[in-house]
Design an enzyme around this catalytic site. Sequence first.
Site, PDB file in Angstrom:
ATOM      1  N   ASP A   1     -15.287  -3.567 -33.138  1.00  0.00           N
ATOM      2  CA  ASP A   1     -15.220  -4.820 -33.892  1.00  0.00           C
ATOM      3  C   ASP A   1     -14.457  -5.892 -33.128  1.00  0.00           C
ATOM      4  O   ASP A   1     -13.430  -5.617 -32.500  1.00  0.00           O
ATOM      5  CB  ASP A   1     -14.473  -4.514 -35.208  1.00  0.00           C
ATOM      6  CG  ASP A   1     -14.459  -5.681 -36.177  1.00  0.00           C
ATOM      7  OD1 ASP A   1     -15.540  -6.159 -36.538  1.00  0.00           O
ATOM      8  OD2 ASP A   1     -13.357  -6.120 -36.572  1.00  0.00           O
TER       9      ASP A   1
ATOM     10  N   GLU B   1     -19.135  -5.718 -30.362  1.00  0.00           N
ATOM     11  CA  GLU B   1     -19.432  -7.004 -31.009  1.00  0.00           C
ATOM     12  C   GLU B   1     -18.749  -8.091 -30.185  1.00  0.00           C
ATOM     13  O   GLU B   1     -17.542  -8.295 -30.287  1.00  0.00           O
ATOM     14  CB  GLU B   1     -18.899  -7.022 -32.443  1.00  0.00           C
ATOM     15  CG  GLU B   1     -19.283  -8.315 -33.163  1.00  0.00           C
ATOM     16  CD  GLU B   1     -18.357  -8.704 -34.320  1.00  0.00           C
ATOM     17  OE1 GLU B   1     -18.761  -9.514 -35.142  1.00  0.00           O
ATOM     18  OE2 GLU B   1     -17.216  -8.197 -34.377  1.00  0.00           O
TER      19      GLU B   1
HETATM   20  C1  GLC Z   1     -16.220  -8.643 -37.409  1.00  0.00           C
HETATM   21  C2  GLC Z   1     -16.993  -8.101 -38.579  1.00  0.00           C
HETATM   22  C3  GLC Z   1     -16.661  -8.927 -39.796  1.00  0.00           C
HETATM   23  C4  GLC Z   1     -15.184  -8.856 -40.057  1.00  0.00           C
HETATM   24  C5  GLC Z   1     -14.396  -9.285 -38.825  1.00  0.00           C
HETATM   25  C6  GLC Z   1     -12.938  -8.961 -38.961  1.00  0.00           C
HETATM   26  O1  GLC Z   1     -16.638  -9.919 -37.069  1.00  0.00           O
HETATM   27  O2  GLC Z   1     -18.354  -8.080 -38.287  1.00  0.00           O
HETATM   28  O3  GLC Z   1     -17.386  -8.496 -40.899  1.00  0.00           O
HETATM   29  O4  GLC Z   1     -14.832  -9.689 -41.126  1.00  0.00           O
HETATM   30  O5  GLC Z   1     -14.849  -8.627 -37.672  1.00  0.00           O
HETATM   31  O6  GLC Z   1     -12.751  -7.572 -38.847  1.00  0.00           O
END
Ligand code: GLC
Length: 557
Positions: free
Chosen positions: A206, A244
């Site tokens: 993440d 991500e």
């Molecule tokens: C990422 C996730 C999102 C979350 C953020 C903080 O962007 O996809 O859903 O709110 O991280 O953890």
Amino acid sequence: MTRADASDLWWKNAIVYCLDVETFLDWNGDGIGDLNGVVERIDYLAGIGISCLWLMPFQPSPNRDDGYDIVDYYAVDHRLGTLGDFVVLLRTAKDRGMRVIIDLVVNHTSDKHPWFKSARRSPRSPHRDFYVWRDEPPKTNTKAKVVFPDAEDSIWSWDEQARQWYLHHFYRHQPDLNVSNPTVQEEIERIIGFWLELGVDGFRVDAVPFLVGESGNELDPHVLLRELRAFLSRRRGDAVLLGEVNLPPKELCRYFGEHPGDELQMLFDFPVMQATYLSLARGDARPLRAALEAAPEIPQECQWARFLRNHDELTLDQLSEREREEVFAAFGPDPDMQLFGRGLRRRLPAMLQGDQQRIRLAYSLLLSLPGTPVLFYGEEIGMGENLAIEGRMSVRTPMQWTAQRNGGFSSAPPSRVIRPLPEGPYGPLAVNVADQRGDPNSLLNWFERMIRRRRETAELGMGRLSLLDPGNNAVLAHRVDDGPIDIIVLHNLANEPSEITVGLGRGHDRYELTDLLNMGREPVTNHIDKRGRLRLTLDAYDYRWFRLQPSDQPTAP
Ligand code: GLC
Ligand code: CA
């Protein structure tokens, strides 16, 4: 690459399915999805050809960011089940040939995590340095760096108890961990090690770009990722990290590693995803083509994760303002459909106004561009959003299994169900698994056939992309070559027929062209001219996949 290599590098040809346990299936009737519910539906997922599950966070959490605010990295949120149930899920998935990856949320913890509670109590706390503190308020305005501008103005907040400012890129209740602290790094490795030991096959990492930076003692993010990857691979050679990282192509690619392939093996392709929407909005393949051309070549063992929607807003932050406005106008004109000035809080079928042909065109792109497709639960049946739910949660409604109460998600009274289902044309009466099973032309059955074809066409995961010139801007023509075999794919983004001519680039007399999505059409070989060019008229929003292979090889059935 051979099919044997394709199984060693399993993530290059996986079909990934993301789900949130709490919205998939409620097995004990309390209104909240649970691990036992997922276990019940593993065979459904295996049946449509899913080979890897990605579970969103299921650890204990005050749930102020849908679980992305963790208080205990080693347990299961009691609403969802127990660690025992989790192991049953893993074991069942594996038995059906499915791998499981989970979210690794270590950019921040919840402010209710015992580390943060201890840290704010005293400067001498052993956990003080787990977070990032400063004495002075930030001199410059940091609003631009805030991820959720609807709720926060700054990435620094004052903590009354600690009497210092602390860093948080996301909500103020999600303090950033100080990952340059070696003890924090050890904790992250302990977390990775714990879940690997239970049997997970990797992690969706993440918020990667936020992991480092902004702290006093800067750490090169790539040094950290290299270390985490080395640790992961020592423990489990075939485990995967899927990052991500929403950045432009050149910066993005660096997260695969400088010594090719020694950081994250997979990255979500945010630039191509965003360009796809611009192309769909314009009915013009050129933005998508340009985005594919801008992507640098990636190391053999690495892979793009392809996606059209995920659980967050559909971010369009890499488009120019004008381009973004075009996509907003086409797919989310109402301000209530937009979020943070950069994205849309809708699901794809609703954006495409339920146009089945166009929806299938979009997913045919997802499945045929080289990379690994990642689906968000409910995409296989064309679920829509519920705009009555605030913010990003509009697309996280319960899975729609049947036309019965709560869409067959839960037997609890509707008022106790975790989130209200949509009504109307995307509600469970109109869109559900059970009804689509009975209809051979349903989206669900289309997905099942397409995923089967995608899995049989491993070249799409292993091969090299080149773009062909079809002589028509509405059409994306791409070729993926893998040894002696080429896959040639055409997508007509226009709402009208498009004529194309593409050179096949190989001596056509010694090669055989097979229609991989043969839906009772005239043999494609009738469309090859004397110069070995394929000449076709594609219907509005049509898509075609072909295999070109030496004629002395058996053709694909
Ligand atoms: C990422 C996730 C999102 C979350 C953020 C903080 O962007 O996809 O859903 O709110 O991280 O953890
Ligand atoms: Ca439940």
